[in-house]
Every structure is written in structure tokens, then in C-alpha cells.
Design an enzyme around this catalytic site. Sequence first.
Site, PDB file in Angstrom:
ATOM      1  CB  CYS A 328      70.789  30.410  30.193  1.00 18.42           C
ATOM      2  SG  CYS A 328      71.655  30.786  28.673  1.00 18.42           S
ATOM      3  CG  ASP A 329      65.878  31.570  35.041  1.00 25.41           C
ATOM      4  OD1 ASP A 329      65.585  30.398  35.359  1.00 25.41           O
ATOM      5  OD2 ASP A 329      65.697  32.534  35.784  1.00 25.41           O
TER       6      ASP A 329
END
Length: 391
Positions: A328-329
Amino acid sequence: MRRARIIDPFEPAEIRRLVREFGSPLLILDCARVRAQYRKLKRALPRVNLHYALKPMPHPAVVRTVIEEGGFLDLATSGEVQLAARLGVDPARCIHSHPIKRAADIANALEFGVRTFVADNPDEVRKFARCAGEVELLLRVSFRSPGAVCDLSRKFGCDPEAVLPLARGAAELGIGVRGLSFHVGSQTPDATKHVEALEACTRLMAAARRERLGAFDTLDIGGGFPIDYARRVQDIGRFCAPLRAAIAKLPQRVRVIAEPGRYIVGPAAVAVASVMGRAQREGHWWYYLDDGLYGSYSGQLFDHARYPVVPLREGGELLPAVLAGPTCDSIDVIAENLMLPKLKEGDLIVGRAMGAYTWASATDFNFFPRATVVAVNTRRGDGSGVVETLP
Ligand SMILES: *Cc1c(COP(=O)(O)O)cnc(C)c1O
């Protein structure tokens, strides 16, 4: 017994078959290519004993392949010592090259049977006072290498001027010094720095011998041998030519060893990832893969490498595309501004030259597990894959 079968695991059909069998993401490690790399470097440096540095890919299949080729190992941590011990490697074929060690690291290596260690400062030399009779040291010298992609002489190594005082300190403690070592940096563009360091070390070794400070008959020229990524480099024979010439001038009794890592394993593996999903954003197709910067592509951050990445799907219209990792980065993007055919969920993406400093520095951030490493073409000549547990 099954018939031995040699396969090329980098061919699309074999890649698809291995993913069906072992899942995705996968790192396919081809021991035939490890062997070929070892032999090419050995041909380029015939007088040099090659100690494979485990750090870029500490995998049992690589260790076994190098040992079967008559090679040696460069161990740097207790975990690497443990791996060599578990594989039954003869400790006489191993050196321990980490300049900074805890007492337990030294004890573990000694217990396994390693005798040659590296030190680069008086405190570290003193750690061997109690086992002086059992060990011999290489003193690591620093030669800065701003041209290398990874300069390895900033963090370790003493100045050339500090070598003789350090050797005198060791001699006073009764610790035998066998010679000098250096590592000018990884993925060096040419051998200029290696040759300069070798010549400087040769002069220092002669001075130390005149003072009778130890045997000083071993010179460890480190690693750094470059491989092709997106950018091509000199062929290894040409890269090593000036080094061969410099080594030929050394007195015959000087034993030369090297610690290649990247060169042995880099070209020997491909990373295979699958498209988990896709989205159209600002005129680009974004493809989200099950491997990324926190996984096998971690080398793009830590090792400053750029891997050639291609989809297995061919043909069709080429569209602007982005390949992103699964986490999710938002920094987890492998490559942008690519032109790719339209991909679907499950399509495979292959990164080449991904054996070194890739899986080794991967994390399981966001609980995305590291790629499974499957070794093929191991000694048995068997093209079927082998997955091994690691320590
Ligand atoms: C990392 C390392 C190596 C391997 O270097 P490559 O550039 O991958 O060949 C060898 N020796 C030491 C001490 C290292 O730290």
C-alpha cells in the site's frame, strides 16, 4: 531414477510451467548459469581462488554449485557460517571477511573451523588475542572508489598508512597476519581501482615482510566484478585483463584470492511476478504485481540497480504503462513510462539479471511474503525445480 533433463528455465514455456508448479512470485535460480559465471570468472583470473561471497544470494544451491566447481566461500555472518556448516562445506575452503565481529561471531566461525579472519582496526585485532594460535588475519585496507555504483571502502578498511602500525600491533599479540584485503566497490565500471589497490597492497606487503610482521603472502582483491543490467558492461575477460597483468607481476609465492558475489549469481536468476489487478490512471495502465520494491525489486533501492523487466505476453498494441508492487506504499513502483501490451490479471512479468541483492534484501512488508526461490539445473543434471528451506 528419473532421466536427467536439462532445461532452460528462462524460456517462456518453462517459466510458465515453473509458476504453475511453484506459484508466484518466484525467483528462478539456474545453477547451470551459476556454473557458467563461475567458470568465466575463473578463466578470466586463472591464478585466483574464487571465494563466493554469500551476501547477494545466500542460497544452498549456489553454495553447492560453487563448491562442486572447486570454488571457495567468503562468509561474513554467523548465519552464513551456519549455512556452510549445514551443507558440510570444508571449513578450510572458507574465510570470514566481516571486519567487525561480536565475540559470538568469532566463536561460531572458529567452532565451524574457519581460520582466516579480516580486521581493520586495533580493537578488532585485539579480539583475536585469546585465540592467537588458531587464526590468521587479513588486514582490510580502504581505497575509496567514487566511480563504483556501491563504494564499499567508506564503511570498512583502514587507510594504507595504518597498515604497518596495525600489523605491528598484531605481531605484538602473537597474531599471525597472512596478508591484506580490499573491496573497491560493487559493479565497478573497469578494473582501474582494483589494479591501483593491488599495487598499493603489494608495496605494503613487501614493507611488512621486511619488518618480519607476518607471512604477508595472501592478497584478497575482493569483489566488484560487474554484470549487464539495463546498461551493458565490459565483458569479464576484458575487464580482468589489466588485473591479470598486475597479478602476473606478483612474486609466485603470493596467493591471490577474490570474493565475487554479484558476478556469480546476478545473471543466474529471473524474478517472475503476476499481475494481481490493474487500473487506468491519467492515461496510463497501472499493473499491480505480487512482487515489488519491498520484495525482489528491493535492489532498485538498496543496490541502485535497474533490471530489464518484460511481460511474457507479446504482440498487440503497446500502451503507456506503469508496473507497481503489491504494497500500500506509494513508493512501491518498479517502472514507469513503459510501453506494454495490455495485460490481464495473472499475466507474468519477468525481471532479468535478478540473482544478486534482490531476494536477499527483500522484506515481507505488509505481509506480502518474499518470492519463493526455486533452484533448477542443480548438479544431478536435473531440470526439475528444487525448493529448499533456508536457515
Ligand atoms: C558484498 C561483499 C562482496 C561481494 O561483492 P560483489 O561486488 O557482489 O562481488 C565481497 N566481499 C565483501 C567483504 C563484501 O562485503
